[in-house]
Enzyme design. Structure first.
Site, PDB file in Angstrom:
ATOM      1  N   SER A 129       0.846  -1.194   0.000  1.00 57.23           N
ATOM      2  CA  SER A 129       0.000   0.000   0.000  1.00 57.23           C
ATOM      3  C   SER A 129       0.879   1.241   0.000  1.00 57.23           C
ATOM      4  CB  SER A 129      -0.896   0.016   1.238  1.00 57.23           C
ATOM      5  OG  SER A 129      -1.453   1.310   1.392  1.00 57.23           O
ATOM      6  N   HIS A 146      -1.250  -1.517  -4.193  1.00 54.81           N
ATOM      7  CA  HIS A 146      -2.511  -1.129  -3.542  1.00 54.81           C
ATOM      8  C   HIS A 146      -2.566   0.389  -3.398  1.00 54.81           C
ATOM      9  CE1 HIS A 146      -5.949  -2.121  -0.890  1.00 54.81           C
ATOM     10  NE2 HIS A 146      -5.548  -1.113  -0.121  1.00 54.81           N
ATOM     11  N   ASP A 180      -4.868   3.468  -2.073  1.00 59.84           N
ATOM     12  CA  ASP A 180      -5.974   3.794  -1.175  1.00 59.84           C
ATOM     13  C   ASP A 180      -6.546   5.168  -1.499  1.00 59.84           C
ATOM     14  OD1 ASP A 180      -6.128   1.569   0.804  1.00 59.84           O
ATOM     15  OD2 ASP A 180      -4.025   2.120   1.125  1.00 59.84           O
ATOM     16  N   MET A 200      -9.375   7.877  -0.477  1.00 56.93           N
ATOM     17  CA  MET A 200     -10.257   8.259   0.645  1.00 56.93           C
ATOM     18  C   MET A 200     -10.836   9.640   0.380  1.00 56.93           C
ATOM     19  SD  MET A 200      -7.777   7.221   3.785  1.00 56.93           S
ATOM     20  CE  MET A 200      -6.823   5.695   3.799  1.00 56.93           C
ATOM     21  N   HIS A 223      -8.316   0.675  -3.973  1.00 60.63           N
ATOM     22  CA  HIS A 223      -9.238   0.480  -2.840  1.00 60.63           C
ATOM     23  C   HIS A 223      -9.984   1.795  -2.587  1.00 60.63           C
ATOM     24  CE1 HIS A 223      -9.552  -0.420   1.795  1.00 60.63           C
ATOM     25  NE2 HIS A 223     -10.729  -0.400   1.204  1.00 60.63           N
ATOM     26  N   MET A 276     -12.288   3.977  -0.671  1.00 62.39           N
ATOM     27  CA  MET A 276     -12.966   4.233   0.617  1.00 62.39           C
ATOM     28  C   MET A 276     -13.714   5.544   0.458  1.00 62.39           C
ATOM     29  SD  MET A 276      -9.866   2.999   3.056  1.00 62.39           S
ATOM     30  CE  MET A 276      -8.694   3.160   1.701  1.00 62.39           C
ATOM     31  N   MET A 316     -11.454  -6.347   5.650  1.00 63.02           N
ATOM     32  CA  MET A 316     -10.612  -5.364   6.348  1.00 63.02           C
ATOM     33  C   MET A 316     -10.216  -5.904   7.717  1.00 63.02           C
ATOM     34  SD  MET A 316     -10.073  -2.725   4.397  1.00 63.02           S
ATOM     35  CE  MET A 316      -9.275  -1.687   5.607  1.00 63.02           C
ATOM     36  N   ASP A 347      -6.361  -6.413   4.624  1.00 67.52           N
ATOM     37  CA  ASP A 347      -5.777  -5.067   4.555  1.00 67.52           C
ATOM     38  C   ASP A 347      -5.852  -4.440   5.944  1.00 67.52           C
ATOM     39  OD1 ASP A 347      -4.985  -2.513   3.889  1.00 67.52           O
ATOM     40  OD2 ASP A 347      -6.769  -2.042   2.678  1.00 67.52           O
ATOM     41  N   GLY A 348      -4.672  -4.127   6.485  1.00 69.56           N
ATOM     42  CA  GLY A 348      -4.605  -3.445   7.773  1.00 69.56           C
ATOM     43  C   GLY A 348      -3.795  -4.223   8.790  1.00 69.56           C
ATOM     44  N   GLY A 379       1.229  -1.879   4.115  1.00 71.79           N
ATOM     45  CA  GLY A 379       1.721  -0.506   3.938  1.00 71.79           C
ATOM     46  C   GLY A 379       2.935  -0.250   4.801  1.00 71.79           C
TER      47      GLY A 379
HETATM   48  C1  DX5 Z   1      -6.359   1.605   5.597  1.00 69.04           C
HETATM   49  C2  DX5 Z   1      -5.933   1.280   4.192  1.00 69.04           C
HETATM   50  C3  DX5 Z   1      -4.767   0.387   4.146  1.00 69.04           C
HETATM   51  C4  DX5 Z   1      -3.508   0.936   4.778  1.00 69.04           C
HETATM   52  C5  DX5 Z   1      -2.821  -0.233   5.404  1.00 69.04           C
HETATM   53  O1  DX5 Z   1      -7.635   2.118   5.600  1.00 69.04           O
HETATM   54  O2  DX5 Z   1      -6.969   0.640   3.482  1.00 69.04           O
HETATM   55  O3  DX5 Z   1      -4.497  -0.057   2.825  1.00 69.04           O
HETATM   56  O4  DX5 Z   1      -2.640   1.568   3.891  1.00 69.04           O
HETATM   57  O5  DX5 Z   1      -1.759   0.226   6.108  1.00 69.04           O
HETATM   58  P1  DX5 Z   1      -0.943  -0.698   7.121  1.00 69.04           P
HETATM   59  O6  DX5 Z   1      -0.424  -1.863   6.358  1.00 69.04           O
HETATM   60  O7  DX5 Z   1       0.116   0.213   7.623  1.00 69.04           O
HETATM   61  O8  DX5 Z   1      -1.898  -1.112   8.210  1.00 69.04           O
HETATM   62 ZN    ZN Z   2      -6.467  -0.294   1.584  1.00 71.96          ZN
END
Ligand code: DX5
Ligand code: ZN
Length: 215
Positions: A8, A33, A35, A37, A66, A68, A137, A171-172, A193
């Site tokens: 990510s 990946h 993200d 938002m 992804h 969000m 998630m 993810d997370g 990430g």
């Molecule tokens: C969070 C994102 C993730 C985030 C994960 O809402 O969807 O993709 O980047 O980060 P890490 O791996 O640091 O938890």
């Molecule tokens: Zn994500």
């Protein structure tokens, strides 16, 4: 199931995205990946289609986008034009789920649905026929660097029992330890990430994650 690692870029150095993506290629990442938002579906704002379109010009690895965001249907065209290969959106969003999946698939792109930690996995069941992947998630969406929620593993086990061939993404909070837990539960696509980009050697970390996912 094929193991896929999807770093990510949310945790990467935004001033040097091209070189950050090169590290992922060196590490053998199968996906990237991204993200997105909107500050509404989640309390944070990240990147949008213009940044993804720019990265598409300098990266050959498929993009796993992804979303969000509250109204993914309205923005699908933008992300397809930007170069998305897989578009994941949330079953908790405000758009019509079926129409959004159809729009993605009709454009020749892969569609995936995501569920937040407190959403039952059954919420994706009506759409499984059209989905290439389901994202379970393992943190509340919105921020990187949070702790892995092991309480979400029963959802993965249930989905894997129902769909032996489906790509199941987590993810997370995925790191060299938690990836083993998620892999044993049945996940095969792993977003990471902080574990990748905050490490001294992102390429080596991607390789280590892949080894551990198979444990
Ligand atoms: C969070 C994102 C993730 C985030 C994960 O809402 O969807 O993709 O980047 O980060 P890490 O791996 O640091 O938890
Ligand atoms: Zn994500």
């Amino acid at each position: 199931m094929d193991i896929k690692i999807s770093p990510s870029v949310l945790a990467s150095d935004f001033a040097n995205l091209e070189s950050e993506l090169k590290k992922c290629a060196v590490g053998g990442a199968e996906l990237i990946h991204l993200d997105v938002m909107d500050g509404h579906f989640v309390p944070n704002i990240s990147i949008g289609a213009p940044v993804i379109a720019a990265l598409d010009k300098v990266c050959d690895t498929p993009f796993d986008v992804h979303l969000m965001i509250s109204d993914p249907l309205f923005y699908i065209d933008d992300f397809i034009k930007a170069g998305a290969d897989i578009i994941t959106f949330h079953v908790e969003c405000e758009s019509d789920i079926e129409k959004t999946i159809d729009k993605i698939v009709d454009a020749g792109c892969k569609a995936a649905l995501a569920v937040k930690p407190n959403t039952p996995i059954e919420a994706v069941y009506p759409y499984l026929d059209k989905l290439s992947m389901v994202l379970v998630m393992t943190v509340e969406p919105g921020f990187g660097g949070q702790s892995f929620m092991e309480s979400t593993m029963p959802k993965i086990k249930e989905l894997r029992a129902k769909c032996p061939e489906l790509d199941i993404q987590v993810d997370g909070g995925i790191n060299a330890d938690t990836i083993k837990i998620a892999g044993r539960a049945g996940a095969n696509v792993f977003v990471a990430g902080s574990a990748v980009f905050k490490s001294d050697d992102p390429a080596a970390t991607i390789k280590l994650l892949k080894e551990n996912a198979e444990c």
